[in-house]
Design a protein around this motif. Structure first.
Motif, PDB file in Angstrom:
ATOM      1  N   ALA A 195       0.943  -1.233   0.015  1.00 13.26           N
ATOM      2  CA  ALA A 195      -0.017  -0.098   0.133  1.00 13.26           C
ATOM      3  C   ALA A 195       1.044   1.258  -0.031  1.00 13.26           C
ATOM      4  O   ALA A 195       1.937   1.297   0.743  1.00 13.26           O
ATOM      5  N   ALA A 213      -4.525   6.761  -2.066  1.00 17.47           N
ATOM      6  CA  ALA A 213      -4.055   5.666  -1.866  1.00 17.47           C
ATOM      7  C   ALA A 213      -3.952   4.629  -3.264  1.00 17.47           C
ATOM      8  O   ALA A 213      -4.554   4.715  -4.137  1.00 17.47           O
ATOM      9  N   LEU A 215      -1.979   0.844  -4.738  1.00 16.45           N
ATOM     10  CA  LEU A 215      -1.258  -0.501  -4.572  1.00 16.45           C
ATOM     11  C   LEU A 215      -0.240  -0.564  -5.484  1.00 16.45           C
ATOM     12  O   LEU A 215      -0.257  -0.450  -6.871  1.00 16.45           O
ATOM     13  N   GLY A 238      -6.075   2.759  -6.099  1.00 18.59           N
ATOM     14  CA  GLY A 238      -6.493   2.324  -4.804  1.00 18.59           C
ATOM     15  C   GLY A 238      -8.006   2.049  -4.778  1.00 18.59           C
ATOM     16  O   GLY A 238      -8.803   1.351  -4.238  1.00 18.59           O
TER      17      GLY A 238
END
Length: 249
Positions: A195, A213, A215, A238
């Motif tokens: 993350a 956010a 990944l 994200g």
């Protein structure tokens, strides 16, 4: 109904109905979900919102701040606040080795790429180490923005030895399709998922807020004889991806 009519307090504000910023925030959320506030439409400036809603600018600012944090509103420097174009979430299995193009095709989604880098380069230190090359060897690198139905979902950077992919300009859509045609498609891979908060340049490409956010995924793929064929580092939005793994006893 225009935004001034929709946000007029007579239609939603309840005295003693809870914090004013919470009521305004919910009114905006309801408008987004109902399609009254459409994707990429702009909100009036803070001062004008305060006049329309008969609330203080501090109250308006707090409601907008919460919606920016929740990914519903995007603030563009010098342009104002806009309703985010929400991307439908995609589930990707971690149990099968597939390409982005194959994943989207199974869902009936058309993919496209914006090329950021494509060519032959001297291998970096970590590429030499991961791919088992000699210092000074060259590699094929492709770096692209992956889109689904015109919406940016991921940044993908793949590196392969030259004898696996001798001409990176051959790649127009699916890397794995080209490798399969040459009898060099990977059969298994190890993936590491982390993350992260998306940095400014990547956020601009993915059309998300800086710090949103994300990944980050590193994939090392192997041929049937056990040789490492590919090192791919990808960054996914994200708010758009869920990675799913099936576990058996």
């Amino acid at each position: 109904m225009n935004i001034a009519e929709y946000l007029a307090p007579a239609g939603w504000f309840v005295r003693n109905g809870g914090p004013r910023y919470v009521q305004l925030r919910q009114r905006l959320v309801d408008g987004i979900e109902a399609g009254i506030l459409t994707p990429n439409s702009s909100l009036p400036p803070e001062r004008e919102l305060a006049e329309i809603t008969e609330l203080s600018r501090v109250t308006v600012r707090r409601a907008i701040h919460d919606l920016v944090r929740d990914g519903l509103i995007e603030q563009r420097q010098g342009s104002g606040s806009f309703v985010r174009d929400r991307v439908g979430r995609v589930e990707q299995s971690l149990s099968h080795l597939t390409s982005f193009t194959e994943d989207m095709a199974r869902r009936g989604v058309q993919t496209s790429s914006r090329w950021l880098e494509r060519g032959m380069f001297q291998a970096s230190t970590d590429e030499v180490e991961v791919l088992g090359l000699a210092p000074g060897d060259q590699v094929s690198r492709i770096y692209r923005l992956r889109e689904a139905d015109g919406k940016p979902l991921a940044l993908e950077r793949a590196t392969l030895p030259l004898d696996i992919l001798s001409n990176p300009t051959e790649i127009t859509t699916s890397l794995y399709e080209v490798l399969a045609a040459a009898g060099r498609r990977p059969v298994r891979a190890i993936q590491k998922i982390s993350a992260v908060n998306i940095a400014a340049r990547e956020a601009e490409l993915l059309r998300v807020q800086e710090g949103a956010a994300g990944l980050r995924i590193q994939r090392i793929s192997y041929l049937s004889d056990g040789r490492i064929a590919e090192l791919t580092r990808s960054l996914y939005r994200g708010d758009a991806y869920d990675f799913v793994a099936e576990l058996n006893h």
